[in-house]
Scaffold this motif. Sequence first.
Motif, mmCIF file in Angstrom:
data_model
loop_
_atom_site.group_PDB
_atom_site.id
_atom_site.type_symbol
_atom_site.label_atom_id
_atom_site.label_comp_id
_atom_site.label_asym_id
_atom_site.label_seq_id
_atom_site.Cartn_x
_atom_site.Cartn_y
_atom_site.Cartn_z
ATOM 1 N N LYS A 1 5.610 -8.205 -2.379
ATOM 2 C CA LYS A 1 5.560 -9.251 -3.714
ATOM 3 C C LYS A 1 3.752 -9.884 -2.863
ATOM 4 C CE LYS A 1 6.140 -11.958 -7.450
ATOM 5 N NZ LYS A 1 7.215 -12.617 -8.071
ATOM 6 N N ILE A 2 2.648 -10.086 -3.032
ATOM 7 C CA ILE A 2 1.295 -10.497 -2.479
ATOM 8 C C ILE A 2 1.111 -11.223 -4.163
ATOM 9 C CG2 ILE A 2 -0.492 -10.047 -1.959
ATOM 10 C CD1 ILE A 2 0.250 -7.720 -0.612
ATOM 11 N N LYS A 3 1.188 -12.471 -3.493
ATOM 12 C CA LYS A 3 0.714 -13.787 -4.880
ATOM 13 C C LYS A 3 1.732 -13.348 -5.894
ATOM 14 C CE LYS A 3 -4.413 -14.660 -3.868
ATOM 15 N NZ LYS A 3 -5.315 -15.022 -4.356
ATOM 16 N N ASN A 4 1.335 -13.016 -7.376
ATOM 17 C CA ASN A 4 2.331 -12.747 -8.297
ATOM 18 C C ASN A 4 2.579 -11.492 -8.343
ATOM 19 O OD1 ASN A 4 3.000 -15.683 -8.675
ATOM 20 N ND2 ASN A 4 0.981 -15.769 -10.043
ATOM 21 N N ASN A 5 1.675 -10.221 -7.547
ATOM 22 C CA ASN A 5 1.894 -8.729 -7.922
ATOM 23 C C ASN A 5 3.298 -7.939 -7.357
ATOM 24 O OD1 ASN A 5 -0.407 -9.003 -9.251
ATOM 25 N ND2 ASN A 5 -1.704 -9.081 -7.327
ATOM 26 N N ASN A 6 3.813 -7.259 -7.736
ATOM 27 C CA ASN A 6 4.724 -6.598 -7.427
ATOM 28 C C ASN A 6 4.308 -5.235 -6.390
ATOM 29 O OD1 ASN A 6 7.053 -8.573 -7.504
ATOM 30 N ND2 ASN A 6 7.097 -7.546 -10.114
ATOM 31 N N ILE A 7 4.714 -5.012 -5.186
ATOM 32 C CA ILE A 7 4.236 -3.557 -4.672
ATOM 33 C C ILE A 7 5.198 -2.919 -4.793
ATOM 34 C CG2 ILE A 7 2.374 -2.955 -2.867
ATOM 35 C CD1 ILE A 7 0.919 -5.128 -4.462
ATOM 36 N N GLU A 8 4.996 -1.720 -5.228
ATOM 37 C CA GLU A 8 5.945 -0.637 -5.135
ATOM 38 C C GLU A 8 5.871 0.149 -3.878
ATOM 39 O OE1 GLU A 8 9.080 -0.466 -6.420
ATOM 40 O OE2 GLU A 8 8.291 -2.311 -7.995
ATOM 41 N N ALA A 9 6.649 0.286 -2.888
ATOM 42 C CA ALA A 9 6.572 0.826 -1.541
ATOM 43 C C ALA A 9 7.336 1.564 -1.235
ATOM 44 C CB ALA A 9 5.841 -0.024 -0.873
ATOM 45 N N SER A 10 6.940 3.108 -0.780
ATOM 46 C CA SER A 10 8.554 3.679 0.108
ATOM 47 C C SER A 10 8.338 4.741 0.970
ATOM 48 C CB SER A 10 8.982 4.343 -1.085
ATOM 49 O OG SER A 10 7.683 5.538 -1.613
ATOM 50 N N LYS A 11 9.310 5.316 1.714
ATOM 51 C CA LYS A 11 8.702 5.895 2.719
ATOM 52 C C LYS A 11 7.764 7.467 2.087
ATOM 53 C CE LYS A 11 12.804 5.067 6.249
ATOM 54 N NZ LYS A 11 14.163 6.156 6.256
ATOM 55 N N GLU A 12 8.345 7.448 0.620
ATOM 56 C CA GLU A 12 6.950 8.910 0.387
ATOM 57 C C GLU A 12 6.274 8.366 -0.571
ATOM 58 O OE1 GLU A 12 9.846 7.704 -1.463
ATOM 59 O OE2 GLU A 12 10.746 9.717 0.549
ATOM 60 N N ASN A 13 6.186 6.634 -0.456
ATOM 61 C CA ASN A 13 4.594 6.124 -0.868
ATOM 62 C C ASN A 13 4.357 4.850 -0.293
ATOM 63 O OD1 ASN A 13 2.477 5.940 -2.781
ATOM 64 N ND2 ASN A 13 3.769 4.864 -4.255
ATOM 65 N N PRO A 14 3.221 4.640 1.021
ATOM 66 C CA PRO A 14 3.990 3.548 1.333
ATOM 67 C C PRO A 14 2.330 3.257 1.383
ATOM 68 C CG PRO A 14 3.280 5.900 2.456
ATOM 69 C CD PRO A 14 3.383 6.017 1.964
ATOM 70 N N LYS A 15 2.498 1.787 1.394
ATOM 71 C CA LYS A 15 1.115 1.184 1.368
ATOM 72 C C LYS A 15 0.498 0.092 2.536
ATOM 73 C CE LYS A 15 1.230 1.531 -3.249
ATOM 74 N NZ LYS A 15 1.690 2.581 -3.744
ATOM 75 N N VAL A 16 -0.442 -0.150 2.661
ATOM 76 C CA VAL A 16 -1.229 -0.508 3.605
ATOM 77 C C VAL A 16 -0.943 -1.966 3.332
ATOM 78 C CG1 VAL A 16 -3.016 -0.603 5.446
ATOM 79 C CG2 VAL A 16 -1.894 1.338 4.675
ATOM 80 N N VAL A 17 -1.212 -2.752 4.356
ATOM 81 C CA VAL A 17 -1.459 -4.395 3.582
ATOM 82 C C VAL A 17 -2.772 -4.936 4.203
ATOM 83 C CG1 VAL A 17 -0.608 -6.899 3.363
ATOM 84 C CG2 VAL A 17 0.653 -4.839 3.131
ATOM 85 N N VAL A 18 -3.688 -4.996 4.104
ATOM 86 C CA VAL A 18 -4.631 -5.635 4.801
ATOM 87 C C VAL A 18 -5.483 -7.255 4.394
ATOM 88 C CG1 VAL A 18 -5.829 -2.672 4.784
ATOM 89 C CG2 VAL A 18 -6.448 -4.480 2.541
ATOM 90 N N LYS A 19 -6.097 -7.311 5.022
ATOM 91 C CA LYS A 19 -6.863 -8.465 5.292
ATOM 92 C C LYS A 19 -8.290 -8.565 5.340
ATOM 93 C CE LYS A 19 -6.733 -13.322 7.465
ATOM 94 N NZ LYS A 19 -5.679 -14.328 7.675
ATOM 95 N N SER A 20 -8.780 -8.639 3.916
ATOM 96 C CA SER A 20 -9.705 -8.893 3.556
ATOM 97 C C SER A 20 -10.797 -9.908 4.258
ATOM 98 C CB SER A 20 -10.462 -10.006 1.860
ATOM 99 O OG SER A 20 -11.280 -9.656 2.229
ATOM 100 N N ALA A 21 -11.787 -9.527 5.084
ATOM 101 C CA ALA A 21 -12.852 -10.341 5.792
ATOM 102 C C ALA A 21 -13.705 -11.338 4.925
ATOM 103 C CB ALA A 21 -14.411 -9.271 6.985
ATOM 104 N N LYS A 22 -14.073 -10.910 4.144
ATOM 105 C CA LYS A 22 -15.271 -12.047 3.194
ATOM 106 C C LYS A 22 -13.989 -13.460 2.930
ATOM 107 C CE LYS A 22 -17.879 -11.492 -0.828
ATOM 108 N NZ LYS A 22 -18.743 -11.265 -1.993
#
Length: 68
Positions: free
Chosen positions: A32-53
């Motif tokens: 969970k990032i803020k109020n968003n549920n992020i669905e991730a799995s081995k088949e569907n990985p997600k990359v968490v990034v931090k905005s420079a701005k």
Amino acid sequence: MTKFHKGDDVSWKTSQGETSGTVERTTTRPLKIKNNNIEASKENPKVVVKSAKTGAEAAHKPDALKKN
């Protein structure tokens, strides 16, 4: 698929144009990032990034990111 590592400088497209930031981590587990549920799995990985701005975290599909 491109492999991303913590600290990689990346950019991605947003509705306001292109923005950039750094990779925090890659996850294969739901999170969970803020109020968003992020669905991730081995088949569907997600990359968490931090905005420079804004410093905000977001999760993207690896295909949506470009190494700078």
